[in-house]
Design an enzyme around this catalytic site. Sequence first.
Site, PDB file in Angstrom:
ATOM      1  N   ARG A 191      10.981  -0.898  -1.127  1.00 16.24           N
ATOM      2  CA  ARG A 191      11.607  -1.485   0.072  1.00 16.24           C
ATOM      3  C   ARG A 191      11.731  -3.001  -0.042  1.00 16.24           C
ATOM      4  NH1 ARG A 191      13.021   1.962   3.867  1.00 16.24           N
ATOM      5  NH2 ARG A 191      11.967   3.984   3.807  1.00 16.24           N
ATOM      6  N   GLU A 223       5.097   7.248  -2.389  1.00 12.96           N
ATOM      7  CA  GLU A 223       6.423   7.404  -1.803  1.00 12.96           C
ATOM      8  C   GLU A 223       6.331   7.275  -0.299  1.00 12.96           C
ATOM      9  OE1 GLU A 223       5.456  10.607  -3.445  1.00 12.96           O
ATOM     10  OE2 GLU A 223       5.212  11.925  -1.711  1.00 12.96           O
ATOM     11  N   ASP A 224       7.494   7.299   0.334  1.00 10.70           N
ATOM     12  CA  ASP A 224       7.568   7.246   1.782  1.00 10.70           C
ATOM     13  C   ASP A 224       7.510   8.647   2.375  1.00 10.70           C
ATOM     14  OD1 ASP A 224       7.796   4.540   1.972  1.00 10.70           O
ATOM     15  OD2 ASP A 224       9.654   4.599   3.146  1.00 10.70           O
ATOM     16  N   LYS A 225       7.278   8.672   3.681  1.00  7.03           N
ATOM     17  CA  LYS A 225       7.323   9.936   4.419  1.00  7.03           C
ATOM     18  C   LYS A 225       8.675  10.632   4.208  1.00  7.03           C
ATOM     19  CE  LYS A 225       6.800  11.586   9.164  1.00  7.03           C
ATOM     20  NZ  LYS A 225       6.846  11.193  10.581  1.00  7.03           N
TER      21      LYS A 225
END
Length: 380
Positions: free
Chosen positions: A348, A225-227
């Site tokens: 993304r 996952e992203d930050k």
Amino acid sequence: MSEYQKVISISNNILKNYELCDYCLGRLFSKRLHLSSNKLLGKKLKKNFKFTQKCFICKNLFDNLNYFLKIMIDSASNYSYDTFSVGATIKPSIIDRDDFIRSQYKLMGIDSVKSDITKELGKSFSKKTKKNINFLDPEVAFLINFKDESCKLRSKSITLSGRYVKTLRGIYQKQKSCMNCNGKGCRTCFFHGISEFDSIEGIISQFLFKKFGGTTAKFTWIGGEDKSSLVLGAGRPFFVKIQNPNKRKSKLISLNLDSLKLVNLKIIDKFPIKPVKFTSSLELKISSKNIIDSKYLKKLKHLVNTPVVVYDKSGKRFEKQIFSVNYKKHSLHNFSLFLNAEGGLPIRRFIEGGDIIPDISNLLNCECICDEFDFHEINV
Ligand SMILES: [Zn+2]
Ligand SMILES: [Zn+2]
């Protein structure tokens, strides 16, 4: 002549020329006579001889066993374990002299000095500590260096599985490696390979190091996952291997912090061999400078019927299936997309485009940005 009489005759011949200790002399014949104690046999064979010098082969290495037993016990004092093995490095000159005696007296099928001394140490250590010898898969392995009289200890790694729930945005999933050693482990990072503990990886590692000790913790994540992402529901599964742990058992285990919850943490036999297949339920927040046309939005439903084709950096093609699509329009420029998709879909890129067919920007005929994406559920 009986086998034992033959042995006495060879033994007497050897002893006339070389002084040997009980262990080394007994070792030369114990297998042949099917006896288990080299020491007792050696003693018996030597009873008519008087000796004053050191053993020709080992220089009385076996007299020092108690000293090595003590350094083994000391070096294991911070470890809990049930099984162990002993290995040794000894001076090549000892091996040479042992070979010399064997070839001169044409003796075959004999244990080496090294295997005898490790056997003796193993027996004594086991008697003293009540731990079991296991040469195939020991929890703790001692390596004794008789040259510099040191003892190294290696403890077998342990593997755990668990899930984490991330309820606070702004935390990276992975921790940057220690700058000094690039993750290999050095003194600066206490051999952890990481020197900060502010990511999911770092927080979990720190928790595990406190529980089990150990040097490095190697993670396998089921997806990433992203930050800025949240990981909700039952959380994201992961596997972690702790190298050189001091403890191997624990009544685990959950951790409940503001940012992170660890659940279902348990010790397992081994890392999964094959990649674990999984699906993710996601919410993606998407925005566009242009006005988003509802006519195109409706078309997103078609994503369910055809796989998404993804090309990785090397040009390799793979497909990811989307199982369900829903959306909610918030404004002319914003909407949320709810996906249930095969794990590993690059989120993304799927929104913004780039070696992926189809992508959302293209389908909506406007340039879209993925502001953030959250995981609602991950199923394996
Ligand atoms: Zn000897
Ligand atoms: Zn380091």
